[in-house]
Design a protein around this motif. Structure first.
Motif, mmCIF file in Angstrom:
data_model
loop_
_atom_site.group_PDB
_atom_site.id
_atom_site.type_symbol
_atom_site.label_atom_id
_atom_site.label_comp_id
_atom_site.label_asym_id
_atom_site.label_seq_id
_atom_site.Cartn_x
_atom_site.Cartn_y
_atom_site.Cartn_z
ATOM 1 N N LEU A 98 -13.680 -4.484 5.070
ATOM 2 C CA LEU A 98 -12.867 -3.897 6.129
ATOM 3 C C LEU A 98 -11.412 -3.912 5.686
ATOM 4 C CD1 LEU A 98 -12.657 -2.897 9.126
ATOM 5 C CD2 LEU A 98 -12.271 -5.298 9.725
ATOM 6 N N ILE A 99 -10.743 -2.748 5.723
ATOM 7 C CA ILE A 99 -9.347 -2.682 5.297
ATOM 8 C C ILE A 99 -8.390 -2.331 6.426
ATOM 9 C CG2 ILE A 99 -9.920 -2.153 2.903
ATOM 10 C CD1 ILE A 99 -8.999 0.795 3.645
ATOM 11 N N ALA A 100 -8.900 -1.676 7.491
ATOM 12 C CA ALA A 100 -8.010 -1.248 8.566
ATOM 13 C C ALA A 100 -8.819 -0.823 9.783
ATOM 14 C CB ALA A 100 -7.132 -0.082 8.096
ATOM 15 N N ARG A 101 -8.111 -0.633 10.887
ATOM 16 C CA ARG A 101 -8.686 -0.045 12.092
ATOM 17 C C ARG A 101 -7.768 1.094 12.528
ATOM 18 N NH1 ARG A 101 -10.261 -5.465 13.102
ATOM 19 N NH2 ARG A 101 -12.534 -5.553 13.092
ATOM 20 N N GLY A 102 -8.347 2.015 13.246
ATOM 21 C CA GLY A 102 -7.537 3.149 13.682
ATOM 22 C C GLY A 102 -8.194 3.884 14.821
ATOM 23 N N GLU A 103 -7.561 4.997 15.192
ATOM 24 C CA GLU A 103 -8.116 5.822 16.270
ATOM 25 C C GLU A 103 -8.354 7.229 15.744
ATOM 26 O OE1 GLU A 103 -3.914 6.972 18.458
ATOM 27 O OE2 GLU A 103 -4.990 5.179 19.109
ATOM 28 N N LEU A 104 -9.475 7.800 16.166
ATOM 29 C CA LEU A 104 -9.798 9.161 15.749
ATOM 30 C C LEU A 104 -8.845 10.135 16.407
ATOM 31 C CD1 LEU A 104 -13.703 9.273 15.908
ATOM 32 C CD2 LEU A 104 -12.253 9.199 13.871
ATOM 33 N N MET A 105 -8.508 11.164 15.673
ATOM 34 C CA MET A 105 -7.681 12.229 16.221
ATOM 35 C C MET A 105 -8.103 13.544 15.587
ATOM 36 S SD MET A 105 -4.057 11.394 14.301
ATOM 37 C CE MET A 105 -3.346 12.976 14.619
ATOM 38 N N GLU A 106 -7.722 14.612 16.218
ATOM 39 C CA GLU A 106 -8.029 15.946 15.711
ATOM 40 C C GLU A 106 -6.753 16.569 15.185
ATOM 41 O OE1 GLU A 106 -9.853 20.186 17.282
ATOM 42 O OE2 GLU A 106 -10.069 18.392 18.512
ATOM 43 N N MET A 107 -6.819 17.131 13.980
ATOM 44 C CA MET A 107 -5.652 17.744 13.360
ATOM 45 C C MET A 107 -5.301 19.052 14.054
ATOM 46 S SD MET A 107 -4.796 15.633 10.989
ATOM 47 C CE MET A 107 -3.656 16.563 9.993
ATOM 48 N N ASP A 108 -4.036 19.420 13.951
ATOM 49 C CA ASP A 108 -3.528 20.686 14.482
ATOM 50 C C ASP A 108 -3.140 21.590 13.320
ATOM 51 O OD1 ASP A 108 -3.677 19.864 17.171
ATOM 52 O OD2 ASP A 108 -1.713 18.884 17.043
ATOM 53 N N GLY A 109 -2.688 22.779 13.650
ATOM 54 C CA GLY A 109 -2.146 23.695 12.654
ATOM 55 C C GLY A 109 -3.191 24.194 11.681
ATOM 56 N N GLU A 110 -2.836 24.190 10.401
ATOM 57 C CA GLU A 110 -3.701 24.720 9.348
ATOM 58 C C GLU A 110 -5.029 23.977 9.269
ATOM 59 O OE1 GLU A 110 -3.485 24.658 4.569
ATOM 60 O OE2 GLU A 110 -1.739 25.531 5.578
ATOM 61 N N VAL B 277 -7.800 9.966 11.058
ATOM 62 C CA VAL B 277 -7.685 8.629 11.630
ATOM 63 C C VAL B 277 -6.222 8.202 11.587
ATOM 64 C CG1 VAL B 277 -8.358 6.206 11.433
ATOM 65 C CG2 VAL B 277 -10.002 7.993 10.863
ATOM 66 N N ARG B 278 -5.686 7.802 12.732
ATOM 67 C CA ARG B 278 -4.350 7.218 12.799
ATOM 68 C C ARG B 278 -4.529 5.705 12.688
ATOM 69 N NH1 ARG B 278 0.021 9.399 14.830
ATOM 70 N NH2 ARG B 278 -1.173 10.826 16.147
ATOM 71 N N LEU B 279 -3.936 5.107 11.649
ATOM 72 C CA LEU B 279 -4.088 3.666 11.436
ATOM 73 C C LEU B 279 -3.311 2.894 12.494
ATOM 74 C CD1 LEU B 279 -3.796 3.413 7.550
ATOM 75 C CD2 LEU B 279 -5.826 3.678 8.968
ATOM 76 N N THR B 280 -3.974 1.926 13.100
ATOM 77 C CA THR B 280 -3.343 1.105 14.125
ATOM 78 C C THR B 280 -3.264 -0.359 13.735
ATOM 79 O OG1 THR B 280 -5.470 0.811 15.233
ATOM 80 C CG2 THR B 280 -4.077 2.624 16.006
ATOM 81 N N GLU B 281 -4.055 -0.761 12.749
ATOM 82 C CA GLU B 281 -4.091 -2.155 12.317
ATOM 83 C C GLU B 281 -4.510 -2.216 10.860
ATOM 84 O OE1 GLU B 281 -6.726 -6.161 13.308
ATOM 85 O OE2 GLU B 281 -6.855 -4.441 14.639
ATOM 86 N N LEU B 282 -3.737 -2.927 10.040
ATOM 87 C CA LEU B 282 -4.077 -3.110 8.636
ATOM 88 C C LEU B 282 -4.547 -4.540 8.429
ATOM 89 C CD1 LEU B 282 -1.070 -1.291 6.957
ATOM 90 C CD2 LEU B 282 -3.363 -0.408 7.357
#
Length: 99
Positions: A68-80, A87-92
């Motif tokens: 395990l290296i990190a935790r994060g939250e899923l997100m959907e990309m915009d634009g291109e 994944v936006r990292l919230t904890e390393l």
């Protein structure tokens, strides 16, 4: 009397100047786990729903191999890259012990 010359301190190496800095690695993002029995697994068919042990808003875990290296939250990309998951990292995790 000995002539001792003091050696100047060596600059600290950063991760970007190591020989391994540009070696690609695979990061696995775990969104949850399911624990069906073998019988339940064998009954799964197309369009079956497998319930996971996490909710949509729960953090996801990021692994390199089984570490395990990190935790994060899923997100959907915009634009291109609209529609692509990220994944936006919230904890390393402290990796000072190495991978």
């Amino acid at each position: 009397m000995d002539d001792l010359t003091e050696t100047p301190p060596q600059p600290r190496r950063t991760a970007s100047d190591t020989p391994f800095a540009h070696v690609p690695i695979e990061i696995i993002v775990s969104v949850g786990r399911a624990r069906p029995t073998v019988a339940e697994l064998l009954r799964l068919d197309r369009d079956a729903v497998l319930t996971l042990d996490r909710r949509v808003e729960d953090p996801v875990d990021l692994y390199v191999g089984d570490r395990l290296i990190a935790r994060g939250e899923l997100m959907e990309m915009d634009g291109e890259n609209a529609g692509q998951l990220a994944v936006r990292l919230t904890e390393l995790v402290d990796l000072s012990g190495g991978l």
